[in-house]
Motif scaffolding. Structure first.
Motif: not given
Length: 300
Positions: A19-24, A28-30
């Motif tokens: 989940s930390n990977d997704l949060v970070s 970057d993909f707005p």
């Protein structure tokens, strides 16, 4: 922020999901504006407009919001433009315009009109519950859900998700509930039900403002029709309409839960959202424990 729809998907490999990977990666993909010839774009949105808060975490749950921007070309406008162009060609050249040529004209006109079209934004909320191994989506729009999955995969490289593996037919289960008046102890019927014939015609009958256990409903079920949609209330916390594909619409959380969330909040937009999310996700997790037993949903 309380969800009005509940669509569940099972996380198939939570050990590999970070989940930390997704949060970070989410910032970057707005969502970006449509280009002049793009039909639509899809991307992540901040939880609150003009903020930098992209996610919210609570008790192993992660809330997120995505959006779609699309160019809106009303079909009537396109049709009028095509008919006008066809009439012009037939008048000036003295010939009929064939089907393929009309299709080509339509493509050309859409290409020329799209840069002038208005852009419309639609958002979709979802959260991941690592404890329950679920992705919960606040939408029954299949196109939006598919775009959300694709964007999750695009953001992370892969996303371990699968439809709920129900071992029994939801339509059959709901039908048996009504015929035998044997709902689970935590459930009550509401005042809405839709039933469907099992023949090729697939004829439907919808009852509203009528008790689903009434004779008007059960006599059709005893003749072989199946429940397609059923209004239900779970304990004193949640009411909804359950579909035979296991999606929930018209979800309403009890006012007592909303009042408790309000009392827990420290005030302000994000604080209110945090309090709402904490209570909503906790109760949905508890509800899903019951839900999974009703339809024999097994972990993969």
């Amino acid at each position: 922020m309380w969800f009005k729809n509940l669509v569940f998907f099972q996380l198939t490999d939570t050990e590999q999901f970070n989940s930390n990977d997704l949060v970070s990666k989410i910032p970057d993909f707005p969502l970006r504006e449509c280009g002049s010839q793009e039909e639509f774009t899809f991307g992540w949105l901040p939880l609150i407009r003009n903020s930098e808060q992209w996610t919210l975490a609570n008790d192993r749950c992660l809330l997120m919001r995505a959006g779609k921007e699309e160019k809106v070309l009303p079909s009537a406008v396109v049709r009028e433009a095509v008919e006008s162009k066809v009439a012009e060609i037939e008048l000036m050249e003295g010939r009929r315009v064939g089907r393929k040529e009309k299709a080509d004209l339509k493509d050309e006109l859409v290409f020329s009109l799209r840069p002038k079209a208005f852009a419309k934004r639609t958002d979709i909320w979802a959260y991941i519950d690592l404890k329950a191994k679920l992705l919960v989506v606040n939408s029954t729009n299949q196109s939006m859900i598919e775009q959300l999955f694709k964007h999750l995969q695009h953001t992370l490289g892969s996303f371990p998700m699968a439809p709920l593996p129900a071992q029994v037919s939801p339509a059959t289960v709901m039908t048996d509930w009504l015929i035998s008046n044997s709902l689970p102890a935590s459930l009550e019927t509401g005042d809405e039900v839709e039933i469907q014939d099992t023949s090729e015609d697939k004829a439907k009958i919808r009852f509203k403002s009528l008790e689903p256990l009434s004779e008007d409903v059960t006599q059709h079920l005893q003749q072989g029709m199946l429940v397609k949609q059923l209004a239900l209330k779970w304990t004193d916390k949640l009411s909804f309409v359950l579909n035979d594909d296991l999606t929930l619409r018209k979800v309403k959380f009890d006012d007592s839960l909303k009042e408790a969330a309000f009392n827990d909040s420290q005030g302000g937009g994000l604080a209110d959202m945090d309090a709402d999310f904490a209570l909503m996700s906790l109760n949905v997790r508890e509800f899903f424990e019951n839900f999974s037993t009703w339809f024999e949903i097994n972990e993969q």
